[in-house]
Design a protein around this motif. Structure first.
Motif, PDB file in Angstrom:
ATOM      1  N   VAL A  20     160.075  68.251  50.288  1.00 14.27           N
ATOM      2  CA  VAL A  20     158.889  67.925  50.635  1.00 14.27           C
ATOM      3  C   VAL A  20     157.979  69.005  51.064  1.00 14.27           C
ATOM      4  O   VAL A  20     156.828  69.376  50.773  1.00 14.27           O
ATOM      5  CB  VAL A  20     158.916  66.529  51.357  1.00 14.27           C
ATOM      6  N   SER A  21     158.627  69.734  52.254  1.00 14.99           N
ATOM      7  CA  SER A  21     157.846  70.773  52.829  1.00 14.99           C
ATOM      8  C   SER A  21     157.744  72.031  51.805  1.00 14.99           C
ATOM      9  O   SER A  21     156.709  72.653  51.817  1.00 14.99           O
ATOM     10  CB  SER A  21     158.693  71.196  54.113  1.00 14.99           C
ATOM     11  N   LEU A  22     158.685  72.205  50.830  1.00 15.47           N
ATOM     12  CA  LEU A  22     158.291  73.530  50.109  1.00 15.47           C
ATOM     13  C   LEU A  22     157.298  73.023  48.903  1.00 15.47           C
ATOM     14  O   LEU A  22     156.529  74.104  48.456  1.00 15.47           O
ATOM     15  CB  LEU A  22     159.751  73.721  49.312  1.00 15.47           C
ATOM     16  N   LEU A  23     157.124  71.920  48.769  1.00 18.27           N
ATOM     17  CA  LEU A  23     155.991  71.460  48.003  1.00 18.27           C
ATOM     18  C   LEU A  23     154.743  71.500  48.313  1.00 18.27           C
ATOM     19  O   LEU A  23     153.569  71.274  47.815  1.00 18.27           O
ATOM     20  CB  LEU A  23     156.324  70.025  47.561  1.00 18.27           C
ATOM     21  N   LEU A  24     154.284  71.967  49.747  1.00 18.61           N
ATOM     22  CA  LEU A  24     153.117  72.191  50.494  1.00 18.61           C
ATOM     23  C   LEU A  24     152.525  73.410  49.853  1.00 18.61           C
ATOM     24  O   LEU A  24     151.295  73.614  50.207  1.00 18.61           O
ATOM     25  CB  LEU A  24     153.285  72.063  52.022  1.00 18.61           C
ATOM     26  N   GLY A  25     153.327  74.454  49.673  1.00 17.63           N
ATOM     27  CA  GLY A  25     152.837  75.711  48.929  1.00 17.63           C
ATOM     28  C   GLY A  25     152.397  75.125  47.490  1.00 17.63           C
ATOM     29  O   GLY A  25     153.310  74.919  46.626  1.00 17.63           O
ATOM     30  N   ASP A  26     151.032  75.534  47.022  1.00 18.76           N
ATOM     31  CA  ASP A  26     150.499  75.037  45.962  1.00 18.76           C
ATOM     32  C   ASP A  26     151.385  75.811  44.594  1.00 18.76           C
ATOM     33  O   ASP A  26     151.582  75.063  43.902  1.00 18.76           O
ATOM     34  CB  ASP A  26     149.073  75.868  45.827  1.00 18.76           C
ATOM     35  N   GLU A  27     151.750  76.965  44.825  1.00 14.86           N
ATOM     36  CA  GLU A  27     152.474  77.874  43.691  1.00 14.86           C
ATOM     37  C   GLU A  27     154.003  76.938  43.718  1.00 14.86           C
ATOM     38  O   GLU A  27     154.279  76.822  42.496  1.00 14.86           O
ATOM     39  CB  GLU A  27     152.467  79.361  43.859  1.00 14.86           C
ATOM     40  N   SER A  28     154.577  76.992  44.710  1.00 12.32           N
ATOM     41  CA  SER A  28     155.922  76.410  44.595  1.00 12.32           C
ATOM     42  C   SER A  28     155.828  75.029  44.229  1.00 12.32           C
ATOM     43  O   SER A  28     156.812  74.484  43.322  1.00 12.32           O
ATOM     44  CB  SER A  28     156.696  76.444  45.932  1.00 12.32           C
ATOM     45  N   MET A  29     154.921  74.413  44.544  1.00 12.93           N
ATOM     46  CA  MET A  29     154.633  72.902  43.903  1.00 12.93           C
ATOM     47  C   MET A  29     154.551  72.752  42.407  1.00 12.93           C
ATOM     48  O   MET A  29     154.941  72.030  42.210  1.00 12.93           O
ATOM     49  CB  MET A  29     153.508  72.174  44.499  1.00 12.93           C
ATOM     50  N   GLN A  30     153.640  73.733  42.006  1.00 18.08           N
ATOM     51  CA  GLN A  30     153.414  73.748  40.603  1.00 18.08           C
ATOM     52  C   GLN A  30     154.508  74.197  39.708  1.00 18.08           C
ATOM     53  O   GLN A  30     154.968  73.521  38.844  1.00 18.08           O
ATOM     54  CB  GLN A  30     152.359  74.723  40.200  1.00 18.08           C
ATOM     55  N   LYS A  31     155.598  74.913  40.477  1.00 16.43           N
ATOM     56  CA  LYS A  31     156.851  75.350  39.649  1.00 16.43           C
ATOM     57  C   LYS A  31     157.553  74.357  39.935  1.00 16.43           C
ATOM     58  O   LYS A  31     158.433  74.027  38.612  1.00 16.43           O
ATOM     59  CB  LYS A  31     157.337  76.561  40.438  1.00 16.43           C
ATOM     60  N   CYS A  32     157.623  73.430  40.673  1.00 11.74           N
ATOM     61  CA  CYS A  32     158.652  72.266  40.936  1.00 11.74           C
ATOM     62  C   CYS A  32     158.211  71.161  39.901  1.00 11.74           C
ATOM     63  O   CYS A  32     159.029  70.327  39.434  1.00 11.74           O
ATOM     64  CB  CYS A  32     158.862  71.920  42.080  1.00 11.74           C
ATOM     65  N   PHE A  33     156.955  70.944  39.623  1.00  9.67           N
ATOM     66  CA  PHE A  33     156.561  70.101  38.877  1.00  9.67           C
ATOM     67  C   PHE A  33     156.565  70.215  37.632  1.00  9.67           C
ATOM     68  O   PHE A  33     157.116  69.509  36.600  1.00  9.67           O
ATOM     69  CB  PHE A  33     154.929  69.810  39.053  1.00  9.67           C
ATOM     70  N   GLY A  34     156.704  71.543  36.902  1.00  3.33           N
ATOM     71  CA  GLY A  34     156.976  71.912  35.728  1.00  3.33           C
ATOM     72  C   GLY A  34     156.173  70.895  34.483  1.00  3.33           C
ATOM     73  O   GLY A  34     156.865  70.515  33.582  1.00  3.33           O
ATOM     74  N   GLU A  35     154.991  70.877  34.689  1.00  2.00           N
ATOM     75  CA  GLU A  35     153.902  69.841  33.733  1.00  2.00           C
ATOM     76  C   GLU A  35     154.598  68.579  33.742  1.00  2.00           C
ATOM     77  O   GLU A  35     154.838  67.917  32.785  1.00  2.00           O
ATOM     78  CB  GLU A  35     154.017  70.512  32.500  1.00  2.00           C
ATOM     79  N   ASN A  91     152.285  65.209  47.546  1.00  2.00           N
ATOM     80  CA  ASN A  91     152.171  66.558  47.351  1.00  2.00           C
ATOM     81  C   ASN A  91     151.896  67.021  45.893  1.00  2.00           C
ATOM     82  O   ASN A  91     151.151  67.778  45.694  1.00  2.00           O
ATOM     83  CB  ASN A  91     153.218  67.173  48.004  1.00  2.00           C
ATOM     84  N   PHE A  92     152.620  66.255  44.984  1.00  2.00           N
ATOM     85  CA  PHE A  92     152.374  66.722  43.623  1.00  2.00           C
ATOM     86  C   PHE A  92     150.808  66.541  43.025  1.00  2.00           C
ATOM     87  O   PHE A  92     150.346  67.063  42.176  1.00  2.00           O
ATOM     88  CB  PHE A  92     153.381  65.860  42.637  1.00  2.00           C
ATOM     89  N   ALA A  93     150.547  65.338  43.832  1.00  2.00           N
ATOM     90  CA  ALA A  93     149.212  64.738  43.385  1.00  2.00           C
ATOM     91  C   ALA A  93     147.957  65.360  44.104  1.00  2.00           C
ATOM     92  O   ALA A  93     147.102  64.880  44.242  1.00  2.00           O
ATOM     93  CB  ALA A  93     149.153  63.338  43.623  1.00  2.00           C
ATOM     94  N   ARG A  94     148.283  66.788  44.286  1.00  2.00           N
ATOM     95  CA  ARG A  94     147.330  67.603  45.178  1.00  2.00           C
ATOM     96  C   ARG A  94     146.156  68.262  44.264  1.00  2.00           C
ATOM     97  O   ARG A  94     145.067  68.920  44.629  1.00  2.00           O
ATOM     98  CB  ARG A  94     147.650  68.609  46.064  1.00  2.00           C
ATOM     99  N   ASN A  95     146.261  68.155  42.956  1.00  2.00           N
ATOM    100  CA  ASN A  95     145.236  68.517  41.962  1.00  2.00           C
ATOM    101  C   ASN A  95     145.040  67.613  40.601  1.00  2.00           C
ATOM    102  O   ASN A  95     146.182  66.969  40.430  1.00  2.00           O
ATOM    103  CB  ASN A  95     145.645  69.975  41.426  1.00  2.00           C
ATOM    104  N   ASP A  96     144.010  67.684  40.198  1.00  2.00           N
ATOM    105  CA  ASP A  96     143.656  66.535  39.145  1.00  2.00           C
ATOM    106  C   ASP A  96     144.307  66.382  37.873  1.00  2.00           C
ATOM    107  O   ASP A  96     144.837  65.525  37.368  1.00  2.00           O
ATOM    108  CB  ASP A  96     142.087  66.533  39.011  1.00  2.00           C
ATOM    109  N   SER A  97     144.856  67.779  37.482  1.00  2.00           N
ATOM    110  CA  SER A  97     145.395  67.816  36.253  1.00  2.00           C
ATOM    111  C   SER A  97     147.192  67.146  36.532  1.00  2.00           C
ATOM    112  O   SER A  97     147.542  66.489  35.469  1.00  2.00           O
ATOM    113  CB  SER A  97     145.733  69.162  35.586  1.00  2.00           C
TER     114      SER A  97
END
Length: 517
Positions: free
Chosen positions: A207-222, A252-258
């Motif tokens: 959860v704490s690693l997902l606070l970084g925007d880039e690391s969060m996007q990498k874990c989300f992987g679309e 945390n994943f829901a921090r951007n609209d897309s």
């Protein structure tokens, strides 16, 4: 010889040692360690400043059998904040990292503690580690950790280092979140307290690693990332800790609209609703709190709001109205307010719901919880502002909500004052008949007069108050009331205001009241 004398001698002997003869160094290290373990005041600082750090760095670099003891000495010294900078300057972090690959449990434990303590609350130290590929070493160690103790050491180091944004990204790129996720998968379903503790630390860390925007996007992987897929399974787990981490991760994943739109496509909402419903009665407050944060974030994009209404989300969310936990009530109100934002249809459905309104009225009276009180009033204002419907205005008036909006208009928060004044202006423009009695009962006009005359009142609040007065002035009966409290006098003080927008609005309202417009 006193303890102090023997410590000075030991320090002198270590600092002048150019040749590493382990047998000679060992007794001196024992003396230093004893002084540190006694926790004498300033001992750690004295030891660090004595000139022994280069010798310790050399001993660690040579990987002798003394490494374990040297790492312990460094770990004990680094308990003191004043020593940490000196350890970095002496290059100790750099020579400690390779020892994380040791097969010796004790070496690993001491090394982990030493690195973790040096880096605690210390940006220069964490930056030093970014060049050392520490993430790869730790991922490798985590994957082959044979037992709970070794796992905990690695997890502790990861937690300490994961506070740095640079390292968050490095961790994500080195596969740390995936390794943690895999570890959790392997331990799930068991009841061993050590395993449960590892699950807690590892899921918190993700959860704490997902606070970084880039690391969060990498874990989300679309939406097809391994970590995101695992998080969905946590929401359905029977382990409360995993449910909590899962809900926090979704928020945390829901921090951007897309991401929000994608997650709705992938059907995340029913999982969260089912989780929330499990915890309504006698449930876990933190899980509900996190689940509602996730829903609120998911409801930010306008397209999602419409779809969530169509999917019956607002209906299912309303089952949570039974909750008697203030933190849950607060988050629930915030989630509902986000759902109606800009959504006329949702605001109309909720604004006519008598069960919802009566519960919101109770929360507007929450004596001990200003946050719940404020959120409840804001939801009331939002229902009127976004529905612009006479049915909602009548329902709110019937439920005795108007007095709460008037008291919200005198809040110390400008944003809340504005929301209340705009809602009251809309309500009186739509259905002044329903509003007249509550306005008189709650002494609205003296309140507005005071607002206009407040020497330190915010310009935007005065402007919204004028909007409401203008709306009232268009009703014959209310116009008489406005004249009887001498509202024109208050307006005349504003016609020369430094804000031209405010001055001209005051003039227009004055003209309506004088009957000259």
């Amino acid at each position: 010889m006193t303890d102090t004398d023997s410590l000075s001698e030991a320090l002198k002997a270590i600092s002048v040692s150019t040749e590493l003869i382990e047998e000679e160094l060992k007794p001196h290290l024992d003396t230093v360690l004893a002084a540190l373990l006694e926790k004498k005041k300033d001992a750690a600082v004295e030891i660090a400043r004595s000139g022994i750090l280069p010798t310790l760095a050399q001993a660690l670099q040579s990987k002798t059998w003394l490494s374990c003891q040297v790492a312990l000495v460094v770990a004990e010294m680094a308990r003191e904040a004043a020593v940490r900078e000196l350890c970095i300057e002496a290059g100790l972090v750099k020579v400690l990292v390779p020892h994380l690959n040791s097969n010796n449990q004790e070496v690993l434990l001491n090394t982990g503690r030493a690195i973790g303590r040096i880096c605690f609350d210390n940006c220069s130290a964490r930056e030093a580690l970014t060049d050392l590929n520490v993430a790869e070493v730790l991922t490798f160690q985590l994957r082959r950790a044979p037992d709970a103790e070794r796992r905990h050491v690695i997890l502790e180091i990861l937690s300490s280092l994961g506070e740095s944004d640079t390292l968050k990204l490095q961790f994500a790129e080195s596969g740390v979140p995936e390794a943690l996720s895999e570890m959790i998968r392997g331990l799930r379903g068991g009841s061993d307290p050590h395993d449960l503790c590892s699950i807690k630390i590892a899921s918190n860390l993700i959860v704490s690693l997902l606070l970084g925007d880039e690391s969060m996007q990498k874990c989300f992987g679309e939406g097809s990332g391994l970590v995101y897929q695992d998080v969905l399974s946590w929401l359905q787990s029977s382990n409360t800790q995993l449910q909590l981490s899962g809900a926090l991760a979704i928020a945390n994943f829901a921090r951007n609209d897309s991401n929000c739109v994608k997650m709705l496509d992938l059907g995340v909402v029913p999982y969260i609703l089912t989780l929330l419903e499990q915890h309504v009665d006698e449930g876990d407050v933190s899980v509900q709190h996190a689940g509602l944060s996730a829903l609120r974030n998911l409801a930010i994009p306008a397209t999602n709001k419409v779809r969530m209404l169509e999917d019956g989300v607002t209906e299912r969310i309303k089952t949570l109205l039974r909750s008697d936990m203030p933190p849950v009530q607060f988050k629930l109100l915030g989630a509902l307010r986000m759902m109606v934002d800009g959504q006329e249809e949702t605001a109309l459905v909720l604004g006519k719901d008598s069960v919802l309104l009566s519960r919101v009225m109770e929360w507007c009276e929450a004596k001990d919880h200003a946050g719940v009180r404020g959120e409840a009033s804001r939801l009331l204002a939002a229902l009127i502002r976004h529905s612009r419907s006479s049915e909602v205005v009548q329902a709110v008036a019937k439920a005795d909500g108007v007095r709460h909006l008037i008291s919200m208009a005198t809040s110390e928060h400008v944003i809340m004052q504005n929301e209340a004044l705009v809602a009251l202006a809309i309500a009186s423009a739509i259905d002044i008949e329903s509003m007249q009695e509550p306005f008189r009962g709650a002494e609205l006009l003296p309140t507005l007069k005071k607002m206009l005359e407040d020497p330190v009142g915010a310009v935007e609040v005065k402007f919204s108050a004028l909007g409401l007065i203008c709306s009232l002035a268009n009703s014959g009966e209310m116009k008489e009331d406005l004249n009887s409290v001498n509202m024109r006098e208050s307006l005349s003080k504003l016609v020369d205001h430094s804000s031209s927008k405010l001055a001209s609005q005051a003039q227009s309202v004055q003209a309506i009241l004088s009957g000259t417009s």
